[in-house]
Design an enzyme around this catalytic site. Structure first.
Site, short mmCIF file in Angstrom:
data_model
loop_
_atom_site.label_atom_id
_atom_site.label_comp_id
_atom_site.label_asym_id
_atom_site.label_seq_id
_atom_site.Cartn_x
_atom_site.Cartn_y
_atom_site.Cartn_z
N ALA A 112 0.67 -1.29 0.06
CA ALA A 112 0.37 0.60 0.25
C ALA A 112 0.83 0.99 0.37
O ALA A 112 2.09 1.31 0.43
CB ALA A 112 -0.80 -0.53 1.61
N PHE A 113 0.23 2.22 -0.49
CA PHE A 113 1.49 3.42 -0.76
C PHE A 113 2.30 4.08 0.54
O PHE A 113 2.95 4.84 0.41
CB PHE A 113 0.25 4.69 -1.31
CG PHE A 113 -0.27 5.64 0.34
CD1 PHE A 113 0.53 6.48 0.93
CD2 PHE A 113 -1.91 5.25 -0.12
CE1 PHE A 113 -1.00 6.91 1.37
CE2 PHE A 113 -2.33 5.98 0.84
CZ PHE A 113 -1.90 6.95 1.73
N LYS A 114 1.04 3.59 2.31
CA LYS A 114 1.76 4.48 2.91
C LYS A 114 3.00 3.78 3.10
O LYS A 114 4.12 4.02 3.90
CB LYS A 114 0.79 3.73 4.52
CG LYS A 114 -0.77 4.19 4.15
CD LYS A 114 -1.43 3.38 5.49
CE LYS A 114 -2.41 5.02 5.53
NZ LYS A 114 -3.42 4.21 4.66
N ASP A 115 3.78 2.03 2.39
CA ASP A 115 5.33 2.41 2.81
C ASP A 115 5.79 3.55 2.44
O ASP A 115 7.10 2.89 2.62
CB ASP A 115 5.38 0.69 1.95
CG ASP A 115 4.60 -0.68 2.33
OD1 ASP A 115 4.67 -0.85 2.97
OD2 ASP A 115 4.49 -1.68 1.44
N LEU A 118 6.30 5.43 5.45
CA LEU A 118 7.01 4.44 7.09
C LEU A 118 8.26 4.31 6.55
O LEU A 118 9.10 4.16 7.54
CB LEU A 118 5.99 4.24 7.17
CG LEU A 118 4.56 4.43 7.86
CD1 LEU A 118 3.27 3.64 7.88
CD2 LEU A 118 4.95 4.73 9.23
#
Ligand SMILES: *Cc1c(COP(=O)(O)O)cnc(C)c1O
Length: 466
Positions: A112-115, A118
């Site tokens: 997901a784009f959150k990588d 993070l």
């Protein structure tokens, strides 16, 4: 570069301090005192850069003196190396038709784009904690994607123990397993016997009642209030824009939106000089943002569960950053709006401010039926299988196509393999799953089931980290 609170009553901090602090002490969010911007010729000179080189250019002004150039470059190299992001373009762009594109942001370790943010945060944290000779406890609640991205981003940070709370039996199998199959000693998954709101409430309680730590470690939040999360997301807007002809040509983006963090990064990219024509806020049935943008009514309603769980959010925390900017940095006004909102559950802005917002943002919503239909239609027309969040974004992008003259890029925020229920509903089948989704399904899990009580979580943290 210094950061100030949107509510005007917290100390002014540099990047490192703002990063380690998270939420401002007055309840506001940290924002840059002023935004850096690039000239057209500077942006034109970015065209030949790799993703990592572009990332350095964009991040540098936000970091200020908090890191040397060498350390920043090193952190970026580690965050986006080819064993972490498996696609050589990092964020590949795919064409759907002569006007519509998708930017695939799901080639990181948790799909997901959150990588994107993070992975950076894990390395930033390791560096700053080492510099301060400090240790940290990372604490967060997740309904799905944030927790796994945080665990994969921070598991190698030996100075931090990470505790992620998820609602027991209420996340999808793959979402849970991307967290619970990480067996590192500093990773603790806690399954709370309650729903996501219960888990979130426990996390809030612990942040407000930190005495038990006795100052031995620093408590750190990983949700999208942290400015570093926004910075890490600005880069791919530039990357896509440059690929489609910026700075000579303008581009629009359609963004599947929950907490308003991802789309706010697009707004910042525009402030930095990228010719962004329009930003489309795509919501699911939890449509507070679309009601606000279309009708000036930011009003809290009951949360409904949908096929796009990462957008199932009632109150978008990063929206406060937009309010602040749209009121030209008038922190008093923002404080008053937010305090009234907390009392009444409602907020609206002046006609002048609304006009400014509507001059840039479009917004629309998709219910589950529209999302499944879009997945089917797009597969038939282009061969692409979209995840349900991306489908909401694409649906809105097509809806506004007639009103927009520039190319429109929808951010593909997750890999479709993460959402098998939606795939089944759309009768679509993936040819294969990436390793990052296939392997956890068969791997050994480790997690602790705890009752829905803050005291139990606190004693668990004490036992395992203090
Ligand atoms: C988190 C998430 C979103 C929403 O992003 P915000 O920054 O909260 O607006 C959309 N899609 C997916 C797949 C997500 O994980």
């Amino acid at each position: 570069m210094y950061y100030v609170s949107t509510r005007g009553e917290a100390p002014r901090l540099n990047f490192k301090e703002a990063f380690l602090t998270g939420l401002a002490s007055d309840g506001g969010l940290y924002v840059p005192e002023s935004y850096p911007s690039f000239s057209t010729s500077e942006i034109a000179s970015f065209k030949q850069l790799t993703y990592q080189e572009l990332c350095f250019k964009i991040m540098k002004p936000y970091i200020g003196k908090s890191l040397t150039d060498k350390v920043l470059k090193d952190i970026i190299a580690k965050a986006y190396k080819d064993t972490v992001f498996t696609h050589s373009a990092i964020a590949p762009l795919k064409q759907l038709n002569n006007k519509q594109f998708v930017l695939e942001l799901f080639h990181g370790p948790t799909n997901a784009f959150k990588d994107f943010a993070l992975q950076l945060i894990g390395h930033l944290l390791e560096h700053f904690l080492k510099e301060n000779k400090e240790k940290a406890i990372i604490l967060g609640a997740t309904s799905g994607d944030t927790g796994s991205a945080a665990i994969h981003g921070c598991k190698n940070c030996k100075r931090a123990d990470i505790f992620i709370l998820h609602p027991h039996n209420r996340t999808s199998d793959i979402q849970r397993k991307q967290m619970t199959t990480v067996l590192d000693k500093n990773v603790f998954n806690l399954a709370i016997k309650g729903n996501f709101d219960d888990a979130q409430a426990i996390v809030k309680y612990v942040f407000c009642n930190q005495e038990f730590i006795e100052g031995k470690k620093r408590l750190i939040a990983v949700n999208s209030i942290n400015w570093a999360r926004i910075v890490g997301q600005i880069v791919y807007y530039f990357y896509a824009g440059l690929a489609l002809g910026a700075p000579e040509r303008s581009i629009s983006f359609s963004v599947p939106t929950g907490n308003f963090g991802d789309i706010f990064a697009g707004y910042v990219a525009r402030k930095m000089g990228l010719p962004v024509d329009r930003l489309i806020v795509a919501t699911n049935k939890n449509d507070i943002l679309s009601r606000f943008i279309n009708k000036n009514s930011y009003k809290k309603e009951k949360l409904v569960e949908t096929l796009s769980p990462s957008m199932d959010i009632q109150i978008s925390s990063n929206f406060e950053r937009l309010l602040y900017d749209m009121h030209n940095g008038n922190a008093k006004k923002v404080k008053q709006l937010m305090e009234d909102f907390n009392k009444t559950g409602k907020l609206s802005v002046s006609a002048t401010v609304l006009k400014k917002i509507q001059a840039l943002f479009f917004a629309s919503k998709s219910d589950d039926k529209a999302i499944v239909k879009t997945m089917q239609v797009m597969h038939k027309a282009t061969g692409e299988i979209l995840d349900p969040h991306t489908a909401a974004g694409v649906k809105s992008a097509y809806e506004f196509a007639d009103k927009i003259s520039s190319p429109i890029v929808t951010l593909a925020t997750a890999h479709p393999g993460k959402f098998p229920v939606s795939l089944n509903k759309a009768k679509l089948k993936l040819a294969e799953l990436p390793d990052s989704l296939a392997k956890p399904l068969k791997a050994k899990e480790k997690f602790k089931i705890l009752p829905n009580e803050a005291a139990e979580v606190i004693s668990y943290v004490i036992k395992n980290s203090l």
